[in-house]
Enzyme design. Structure first.
Site, PDB file in Angstrom:
ATOM      1  N   ASP A 138       0.859  -1.187   0.000  1.00 26.18           N
ATOM      2  CA  ASP A 138       0.000   0.000   0.000  1.00 26.18           C
ATOM      3  C   ASP A 138       0.892   1.233   0.000  1.00 26.18           C
ATOM      4  O   ASP A 138       1.368   1.668   1.047  1.00 26.18           O
ATOM      5  CB  ASP A 138      -0.911  -0.031   1.227  1.00 26.18           C
ATOM      6  CG  ASP A 138      -2.063   0.957   1.124  1.00 26.18           C
ATOM      7  OD1 ASP A 138      -2.097   1.746   0.162  1.00 26.18           O
ATOM      8  OD2 ASP A 138      -2.930   0.927   2.009  1.00 26.18           O
ATOM      9  N   VAL A 139       1.145   1.785  -1.199  1.00 23.59           N
ATOM     10  CA  VAL A 139       2.045   2.932  -1.330  1.00 23.59           C
ATOM     11  C   VAL A 139       1.346   4.166  -1.889  1.00 23.59           C
ATOM     12  O   VAL A 139       1.838   5.272  -1.749  1.00 23.59           O
ATOM     13  CB  VAL A 139       3.279   2.608  -2.207  1.00 23.59           C
ATOM     14  CG1 VAL A 139       4.200   1.642  -1.512  1.00 23.59           C
ATOM     15  CG2 VAL A 139       2.868   2.084  -3.564  1.00 23.59           C
ATOM     16  N   LYS A 140       0.243   3.967  -2.597  1.00 26.22           N
ATOM     17  CA  LYS A 140      -0.542   5.059  -3.194  1.00 26.22           C
ATOM     18  C   LYS A 140       0.322   6.056  -3.971  1.00 26.22           C
ATOM     19  O   LYS A 140       0.155   7.269  -3.863  1.00 26.22           O
ATOM     20  CB  LYS A 140      -1.380   5.776  -2.131  1.00 26.22           C
ATOM     21  CG  LYS A 140      -2.440   4.879  -1.518  1.00 26.22           C
ATOM     22  CD  LYS A 140      -3.340   5.659  -0.569  1.00 26.22           C
ATOM     23  CE  LYS A 140      -4.357   4.758   0.094  1.00 26.22           C
ATOM     24  NZ  LYS A 140      -3.754   3.835   1.086  1.00 26.22           N
ATOM     25  N   ARG A 141       1.247   5.514  -4.767  1.00 22.76           N
ATOM     26  CA  ARG A 141       2.053   6.374  -5.629  1.00 22.76           C
ATOM     27  C   ARG A 141       1.204   6.820  -6.818  1.00 22.76           C
ATOM     28  O   ARG A 141       0.127   6.306  -7.063  1.00 22.76           O
ATOM     29  CB  ARG A 141       3.276   5.613  -6.140  1.00 22.76           C
ATOM     30  CG  ARG A 141       4.184   5.069  -5.062  1.00 22.76           C
ATOM     31  CD  ARG A 141       4.999   6.168  -4.395  1.00 22.76           C
ATOM     32  NE  ARG A 141       6.039   5.582  -3.573  1.00 22.76           N
ATOM     33  CZ  ARG A 141       6.084   5.645  -2.252  1.00 22.76           C
ATOM     34  NH1 ARG A 141       5.143   6.261  -1.593  1.00 22.76           N
ATOM     35  NH2 ARG A 141       7.071   5.100  -1.578  1.00 22.76           N
TER      36      ARG A 141
END
Length: 201
Positions: free
Chosen positions: A60-63
């Site tokens: 879960d990095v939401k880049r």
């Protein structure tokens, strides 16, 4: 302990407690990154353990970015030579779903996946995600259509490599998921945030 070593140990304990017999493990990158390079090394080690056990790891990095920067992010998470290689990541589409095209393509090429934030569980996101576009569609509707189109282009399977984040606490979660028939759904919000398994159904 509240350290990179402690975060790594916590991840190992969770996977080991389930004897690695779980569908997917989803570490939140921020809780590792706050420890700097040691935290990133902990993510790398957890990813290696998961790979060795054939346990899918969704980071879960939401880049989310454009052009060569988006390519570099995708390479970091999907290329077989990358030390931080994972099976899937979360991406933010604020710069436009089509700006993520090269990330989608690289994920598909390496049998990986992406979950695009379409309808988040936090109330602050509702106004933007439900805003009306000039063609009358809500933002989430337009994103869902684009994701569906990419999935049809990238995969011959009924379900494509591009999934969607749809919060279980959203009152419109049903219509949103219905608009994503060829996507896997990542549905946060069950438990402490208030949604139940029945909401998920």
């Amino acid at each position: 302990p509240d350290s990179a070593e402690g975060a790594l140990e916590f991840g190992k304990l969770i996977m080991g407690a389930a004897d690695y017999e779980i569908a997917v493990v989803k570490p939140q990158s921020a809780f590792f990154e706050r420890f700097g390079s040691a935290g990133v090394a902990a993510i790398e080690e957890l990813a290696a353990i998961a790979r060795a056990r054939e346990l899918p790891l969704l980071l879960d990095v939401k880049r989310g970015d454009i052009d060569s920067t988006a390519d570099a992010y995708a390479h970091a998470y999907f290329h077989p030579s990358s030390p931080i290689r994972v099976d899937a990541i979360t991406l933010s589409p604020y710069l436009g779903v089509r700006a993520l095209k090269s990330s989608f393509e690289l994920a598909a090429r390496h049998d990986c996946g992406i979950f695009v934030v379409v309808r988040s569980s936090n109330p602050e996101g509702e106004a933007l995600q439900t805003a009306r576009m000039t063609d009358g569609r809500m933002v989430w509707e337009a994103m869902s259509a684009e994701i569906g189109e990419f999935n049809r282009l990238l995969s011959a399977n009924p379900t494509g490599p591009i999934g969607a984040v749809v919060g279980a606490t959203c009152k419109d979660a049903g219509p949103v998921t219905a608009a994503l028939p060829n996507s896997l759904i990542l549905s946060p919000g069950i438990g402490a945030q208030g949604a139940t398994i029945e909401d998920c159904r």
